[in-house]
Design an enzyme around this catalytic site. Structure first.
Site, PDB file in Angstrom:
ATOM      1  N   TYR A 209       0.922  -1.158  -0.028  1.00 38.79           N
ATOM      2  CA  TYR A 209       0.066   0.006   0.067  1.00 38.79           C
ATOM      3  C   TYR A 209       0.947   1.179  -0.040  1.00 38.79           C
ATOM      4  O   TYR A 209       1.699   1.345   0.889  1.00 38.79           O
ATOM      5  CB  TYR A 209      -0.836   0.176   1.088  1.00 38.79           C
ATOM      6  CG  TYR A 209      -2.082  -0.916   1.157  1.00 38.79           C
ATOM      7  CD1 TYR A 209      -3.403  -0.227   0.934  1.00 38.79           C
ATOM      8  CD2 TYR A 209      -2.043  -2.090   1.112  1.00 38.79           C
ATOM      9  CE1 TYR A 209      -4.521  -1.134   0.978  1.00 38.79           C
ATOM     10  CE2 TYR A 209      -3.287  -3.146   0.787  1.00 38.79           C
ATOM     11  CZ  TYR A 209      -4.338  -2.408   0.791  1.00 38.79           C
ATOM     12  OH  TYR A 209      -5.447  -3.061   0.810  1.00 38.79           O
ATOM     13  N   HIS A 392     -17.250  -3.608  -2.405  1.00 35.74           N
ATOM     14  CA  HIS A 392     -15.918  -4.219  -2.319  1.00 35.74           C
ATOM     15  C   HIS A 392     -16.016  -5.321  -1.397  1.00 35.74           C
ATOM     16  O   HIS A 392     -16.111  -5.493  -0.154  1.00 35.74           O
ATOM     17  CB  HIS A 392     -15.152  -3.087  -1.892  1.00 35.74           C
ATOM     18  CG  HIS A 392     -13.751  -3.557  -1.920  1.00 35.74           C
ATOM     19  ND1 HIS A 392     -12.900  -3.918  -3.273  1.00 35.74           N
ATOM     20  CD2 HIS A 392     -12.806  -3.856  -1.019  1.00 35.74           C
ATOM     21  CE1 HIS A 392     -11.794  -4.373  -3.132  1.00 35.74           C
ATOM     22  NE2 HIS A 392     -11.654  -4.253  -1.728  1.00 35.74           N
TER      23      HIS A 392
END
Length: 583
Positions: A209, A392
């Site tokens: 990330y 999601h």
């Protein structure tokens, strides 16, 4: 009558070029990356009919079909058509294997026209959503998998086809896509601003990330972002999993930082910003986002976003070294302000290892809550208007529903996708706005399939981990930006200790204990605004007055399928599980 006479023929009449087709149908999409195969369609919920046109760069036969949520040929509902000597042919067929689909004895597609023009074959036809033919697939809400193929030559005969030269599959939202007519043209004063990484070196590890902070253009008066375009560096399409832009309140010293999101080099201001107020979102399979004419994302001025944090999830399962990326998002903004500012509400379940999915499960469900106390205290009396949603999960996800509860009674879902596709995470638009009122409860239900997994799965940031989240796009914008639930660690203490003895398996008593905890213990609420400013009276805050979803109760007979003392500790837990390590 011999079966071959079930073929439909019409004398080709002049149909339209691409521009006219786009004006004649509500929606359009390219089914291939080269733009050689286009689909146009309009749905009619009154007659339960869908009108379809396909325009393909070939003068041979063309195949089009609905796949049974696999994107593969076996089990598909197919039509094959072509134009020869001014005559248009269309055949309703069904596929049982990777071979020429069989001719259907019930021809349920009505040919409306066709022609060859400028090296393209154009076919127009219609059918019912549900033909009641066992060889046809019903067209349903949620993600639809389409298959397509074509050849440069016409068939040898009506029942003899040369193998396709091009073929593929594509996921699409048939019913929940914004109509082309509702995509307003960009105003003549539109400017762009690129929020992109700069040649980031991607570590050779499974999941990275990466966070970068930006200062948006200095705008004296508020402008509106009316279109968002993902920019994925060529060749990195399989590397970039998602991009999120967060609205932040950052000082000058916070701008320009670019690190792994979990790095200790990340300034504290960026850590508190991440995960709180989503300004823009893109995930794998998504395309440009054009907002309806009456709404826009505010930037600049006294009320709009001024500084942002971009989070990019890189997925590198092969641990490939030497990868670099400059992907990001482009904002298209105008000074011709629209009527309403857009807000985005994140809801669902905090991402943590307390979200546990046993192995070998065909349909395991997880629930996350936005409590009625959060909406009661943070929405205006008239509520807000929800017009779009992004749902999601990760790879094991198969379905997501955001249930809507008002006065203790479940009403129509806020959003639902019973055929979720991890590789097609696109915004869905509602045909009519849905009102979210103070005191309403939202329950996000995610369904997973872990039959191919030999070990249990937990919530986490990697693609092999799982999530259960929904993003609601609404207007007018309010401070509330995140309304989720998280589990009390004490409830799982004994279960986690016992699971540690089972070598990554959930068997016997552990399996039953997990179901019992999920269905009898109350979760905690997390209700917050920009930069994680709390919008609730205390932490932790147990959710007690709510309609609890009973999950996996039918499976309880056998295998099938945190209290914290300070704000610092609650931020550590919530930000670690939801804010820092999410998506």
């Amino acid at each position: 009558m011999r079966l071959q006479f079930a073929i439909i023929l019409v004398i080709a009449c002049s149909v339209a070029d691409a521009a006219t087709l786009a004006n004649s149908y509500a929606h359009k999409i390219s089914l291939d990356q080269e733009g050689n195969y286009w689909m146009y369609w309009t749905t009619n919920d009154t007659t339960k009919m869908i009108d379809i046109a396909i325009s393909v760069k070939t003068t041979g036969w063309v195949g089009f079909g609905f796949s049974p949520y696999t994107g593969r040929m076996p089990g598909s509902d197919v039509v094959i058509g072509w134009v020869s000597n001014g005559v248009t042919y269309l055949q309703d067929r069904f596929a049982t294997s990777y071979s020429t689909p069989a001719l259907d004895s019930s021809q349920d597609y009505t040919l409306m026209g066709g022609e060859e023009i400028n090296g393209k074959t154009i076919l127009k036809f219609k059918r019912k959503y549900n033909t009641s033919d066992s060889k046809d697939l019903p067209i349903q809400a949620g993600t639809t998998r389409l298959i397509w193929s074509y050849h440069s030559s016409d068939p040898v005969s009506n029942n003899s086809f040369t193998k396709h030269q091009k073929q593929g599959s594509r996921s699409v939202n048939i019913f929940d896509t914004i109509p082309e007519v509702d995509k307003p043209p960009l105003p003549n004063d539109t400017e762009t601003y690129n929020i992109t990484n700069s040649n980031v070196s991607i570590p050779p590890k499974d999941t990275t990330y990466w966070c970068t902070s930006f200062k948006l253009p200095v705008i004296n008066d508020t402008a509106h972002v009316v279109k968002i375009s993902p920019f994925i560096q060529k060749g990195n399409e399989g590397l970039v999993h998602h991009i999120l832009i967060y609205d932040c309140t950052l000082g000058d010293s916070d701008i320009g930082h670019s690190h792994e999101c979990s790095s200790r080099n990340m300034p504290l201001g960026l850590r508190y910003c991440r995960g709180a107020t989503t300004l823009a979102a893109w995930a794998i399979g998504g395309e440009d986002v054009t907002f309806p004419a009456h709404v826009g994302l505010p930037i600049g001025g006294p009320t709009g976003s001024k500084t942002v944090l971009m989070e990019v999830h890189y997925d590198n399962p092969n641990l490939t070294p030497g990868l670099y990326d400059s992907s990001g998002i482009t904002f298209h903004y105008t000074f011709q302000k629209r009527m309403y500012d857009i807000g985005i509400l994140t809801t669902g379940r905090v991402v943590s290892e307390l979200m546990i999915l046993p192995e070998r499960q065909p349909n395991w469900q997880v629930a996350g809550y936005c409590s009625k106390s959060c909406t009661q205290n943070n929405l205006p009396a008239g509520g807000v208007n929800v017009f779009s949603a992004l749902l999601h999960t990760h790879l094991a996800g198969r379905a997501i529903t955001i249930k809507h509860i008002r006065n203790g009674v479940e009403i129509s879902p806020m959003a639902s996708n019973p055929y979720y596709d991890f590789n097609y995470q696109e915004l869905t638009y509602f045909k009519q706005n849905k009102k979210l009122l103070p005191g309403d409860q939202l329950t996000v239900i995610c369904t997973y399939n872990t039959q191919s997994r030999s070990n249990y799965t937990v919530g986490g940031i990697a693609s092999k981990d799982e999530m259960c989240l929904g993003y609601l796009f609404y207007y007018p914008k309010k401070p509330l930006s995140i309304c989720v639930s998280y589990e009390e660690r004490e409830h799982y203490k004994n279960l986690l200790a016992n699971m540690a003895k089972e070598k990554n398996k959930i068997v016997g008593k552990n399996y039953k204990d997990l179901i019992n905890i999920e269905n009898t213990k109350n979760p905690n609420q997390y209700c917050a605004a920009k930069n994680h400013v709390l919008l609730q009276s205390k932490v932790p805050l147990e959710i007690t007055d709510y309609l609890k979803e009973k999950t996996n109760v039918a499976l309880s007979g056998g295998m099938q399928a945190c209290s914290y003392s300070s704000m610092l500790i609650i931020f550590t837990a919530i930000i670690t599980y939801l804010v820092v390590d999410r998506w």
